[in-house]
Design an enzyme around this catalytic site. Structure first.
Site, PDB file in Angstrom:
ATOM      1  N   SER A 124      37.279  36.300  41.792  1.00 14.30           N
ATOM      2  CA  SER A 124      37.638  34.939  42.215  1.00 14.30           C
ATOM      3  C   SER A 124      37.023  33.839  41.347  1.00 14.30           C
ATOM      4  O   SER A 124      36.639  32.790  41.861  1.00 14.30           O
ATOM      5  CB  SER A 124      37.302  34.733  43.696  1.00 14.30           C
ATOM      6  OG  SER A 124      38.039  35.640  44.491  1.00 14.30           O
ATOM      7  N   HIS A 127      38.076  49.579  36.297  1.00 11.29           N
ATOM      8  CA  HIS A 127      38.280  48.484  37.248  1.00 11.29           C
ATOM      9  C   HIS A 127      38.238  49.041  38.679  1.00 11.29           C
ATOM     10  O   HIS A 127      38.706  50.159  38.922  1.00 11.29           O
ATOM     11  CB  HIS A 127      39.622  47.804  36.968  1.00 11.29           C
ATOM     12  CG  HIS A 127      39.773  46.528  37.730  1.00 11.29           C
ATOM     13  ND1 HIS A 127      40.125  46.501  39.054  1.00 11.29           N
ATOM     14  CD2 HIS A 127      39.576  45.241  37.359  1.00 11.29           C
ATOM     15  CE1 HIS A 127      40.148  45.238  39.471  1.00 11.29           C
ATOM     16  NE2 HIS A 127      39.826  44.455  38.454  1.00 11.29           N
ATOM     17  N   LYS A 175      46.758  42.230  35.478  1.00 15.22           N
ATOM     18  CA  LYS A 175      47.091  43.283  36.458  1.00 15.22           C
ATOM     19  C   LYS A 175      48.583  43.629  36.383  1.00 15.22           C
ATOM     20  O   LYS A 175      49.192  43.501  35.329  1.00 15.22           O
ATOM     21  CB  LYS A 175      46.650  42.857  37.859  1.00 15.22           C
ATOM     22  CG  LYS A 175      45.176  42.421  37.878  1.00 15.22           C
ATOM     23  CD  LYS A 175      44.590  42.343  39.234  1.00 15.22           C
ATOM     24  CE  LYS A 175      43.128  41.904  39.128  1.00 15.22           C
ATOM     25  NZ  LYS A 175      42.451  41.870  40.405  1.00 15.22           N
ATOM     26  N   GLU A 184      40.019  48.532  41.127  1.00 16.49           N
ATOM     27  CA  GLU A 184      41.326  48.937  41.645  1.00 16.49           C
ATOM     28  C   GLU A 184      41.688  50.334  41.164  1.00 16.49           C
ATOM     29  O   GLU A 184      42.356  51.089  41.869  1.00 16.49           O
ATOM     30  CB  GLU A 184      42.393  47.898  41.251  1.00 16.49           C
ATOM     31  CG  GLU A 184      42.224  46.632  42.082  1.00 16.49           C
ATOM     32  CD  GLU A 184      42.669  45.352  41.403  1.00 16.49           C
ATOM     33  OE1 GLU A 184      43.386  45.409  40.388  1.00 16.49           O
ATOM     34  OE2 GLU A 184      42.273  44.276  41.901  1.00 16.49           O
ATOM     35  N   GLU A 242      31.771  43.111  38.970  1.00 19.50           N
ATOM     36  CA  GLU A 242      32.809  42.576  39.844  1.00 19.50           C
ATOM     37  C   GLU A 242      32.590  43.088  41.264  1.00 19.50           C
ATOM     38  O   GLU A 242      33.033  44.197  41.602  1.00 19.50           O
ATOM     39  CB  GLU A 242      34.195  43.029  39.376  1.00 19.50           C
ATOM     40  CG  GLU A 242      34.575  42.540  37.996  1.00 19.50           C
ATOM     41  CD  GLU A 242      36.085  42.484  37.831  1.00 19.50           C
ATOM     42  OE1 GLU A 242      36.595  41.401  37.548  1.00 19.50           O
ATOM     43  OE2 GLU A 242      36.743  43.514  38.016  1.00 19.50           O
ATOM     44  N   ASN A 289      42.747  39.276  33.130  1.00 17.78           N
ATOM     45  CA  ASN A 289      43.313  40.542  33.586  1.00 17.78           C
ATOM     46  C   ASN A 289      44.582  40.229  34.369  1.00 17.78           C
ATOM     47  O   ASN A 289      44.521  39.785  35.512  1.00 17.78           O
ATOM     48  CB  ASN A 289      42.281  41.252  34.473  1.00 17.78           C
ATOM     49  CG  ASN A 289      42.825  42.536  35.075  1.00 17.78           C
ATOM     50  OD1 ASN A 289      43.908  42.991  34.728  1.00 17.78           O
ATOM     51  ND2 ASN A 289      42.064  43.123  35.993  1.00 17.78           N
ATOM     52  N   GLY A 298      40.075  38.911  44.176  1.00 21.97           N
ATOM     53  CA  GLY A 298      41.347  38.495  44.769  1.00 21.97           C
ATOM     54  C   GLY A 298      41.217  37.947  46.178  1.00 21.97           C
ATOM     55  O   GLY A 298      42.217  37.777  46.871  1.00 21.97           O
TER      56      GLY A 298
HETATM   57  P1  PGA Z   1      40.376  37.864  40.656  1.00 24.24           P
HETATM   58  O1  PGA Z   1      40.351  39.298  39.913  1.00 24.24           O
HETATM   59  O2  PGA Z   1      39.904  36.838  39.636  1.00 24.24           O
HETATM   60  O3  PGA Z   1      41.793  37.653  41.068  1.00 24.24           O
HETATM   61  O4  PGA Z   1      39.434  37.964  41.808  1.00 24.24           O
HETATM   62  C1  PGA Z   1      39.331  39.661  39.046  1.00 24.24           C
HETATM   63  C2  PGA Z   1      39.538  41.064  38.553  1.00 24.24           C
HETATM   64  O5  PGA Z   1      39.956  41.919  39.331  1.00 24.24           O
HETATM   65  O6  PGA Z   1      39.293  41.386  37.372  1.00 24.24           O
END
Ligand code: PGA
Length: 255
Positions: A217, A99, A15, A101, A171, A13, A177
């Site tokens: 992460s 997601h 982003k 976010e 997640e 992803n 992140g």
């Molecule tokens: P990350 O993001 O690996 O940077 O924690 C995962 C995601 O949001 O899909």
């Protein structure tokens, strides 16, 4: 490790990162890390503006193209949105939906996420449907309640025949992140609960074929332990997917 029925999927992803040129470079770098495909499914999800160019760069590489979001209507006066058909038209075969976010910053609800899942399944895109608890919910001991609620909205009355084309991604929001990864055994517990829930709602065949990814992460040094869990069928990778070598190590950890 995942069952025979469920090929591991490693999804990147990206982003809101990378211009078109940088996205194409990254896609080429990912593809040059090896021939993926025989044992593990791999996809990357660039920004909308780069989809068409990345589709070109990925042709014949075995790496699939995913979008990061979609709207559930086929077309119309919906400024700023794109449809399933439009994504398929530029070469997408998968799409991330729900997601955290999007839920957190854009007010996406469980109901909206469900409509996107239905639109993807109806239009031939594999939805990668995300769910997970916030830190506050986790600290209050509500993890399982929250993920069950989110999952129920995603699968209630779904045709079980869609299960092989449905990907769920657990997640935990506090792990995204942040560099804080869920302990493999804690993630496995949530995945097992989710699969049980799919079993009770949609039956054995659906539960045994739906893929459940872990995200939050995931890095080269923790991927193998997470992916070794029986109900973790792959990973949704954010930060580490922006580095082709790191992403490749995660792919290789899947098998
Ligand atoms: P990350 O993001 O690996 O940077 O924690 C995962 C995601 O949001 O899909």
């Amino acid at each position: 490790m995942t069952s025979q029925l469920r090929r591991p999927l490693i999804a990147g992803n990206w982003k809101m990162h990378q211009t078109v040129g940088k996205s194409v470079d990254l896609a080429r770098a990912v593809a040059s890390q090896g021939r993926f495909g025989p044992r593990t499914d791999v996809c990357v999800a660039p920004v909308f503006t780069a989809l068409l160019s990345v589709a070109d760069a990925l042709k014949g590489t075995g790496v699939a193209l995913a979008a990061q979001d979609v709207y559930d209507r086929p077309e119309g006066a919906f400024t700023g949105e794109v449809s399933v058909e439009m994504l398929a038209d530029v070469g997408c075969t998968m799409c991330i939906v729900g997601h955290s976010e999007r839920r957190q910053f854009f007010g996406e609800t469980d109901a909206a996420v469900r409509q996107k899942i239905d639109a993807c399944l109806g239009g031939g895109l594999v939805p990668i449907a995300c769910l997970g608890e916030t830190l506050t919910e986790r600290d209050a001991g509500l993890t399982l309640d929250v993920v069950r609620r989110q999952l129920d909205a995603m699968i209630e009355n779904l045709d079980p025949a869609h299960a092989p084309k449905l990907v769920l991604a657990y997640e935990p929001v506090w792990a995204i992140g942040t560099g804080r990864v869920a302990k493999a055994e804690d993630a496995q517990l949530v995945h097992a609960v989710l699969r049980d829930r799919v079993r009770s709602k949609l039956g054995d065949a659906a539960a045994d074929s739906v893929r459940i990814l872990y995200g939050g992460s995931v890095k080269p040094d923790n991927a193998a332990t997470l992916l070794a869990q029986p109900d973790i069928d792959g990973a949704l990778v954010g930060g580490a997917s922006l580095d082709a070598a790191h992403f490749a190590r995660i792919i290789h950890a899947a098998g």
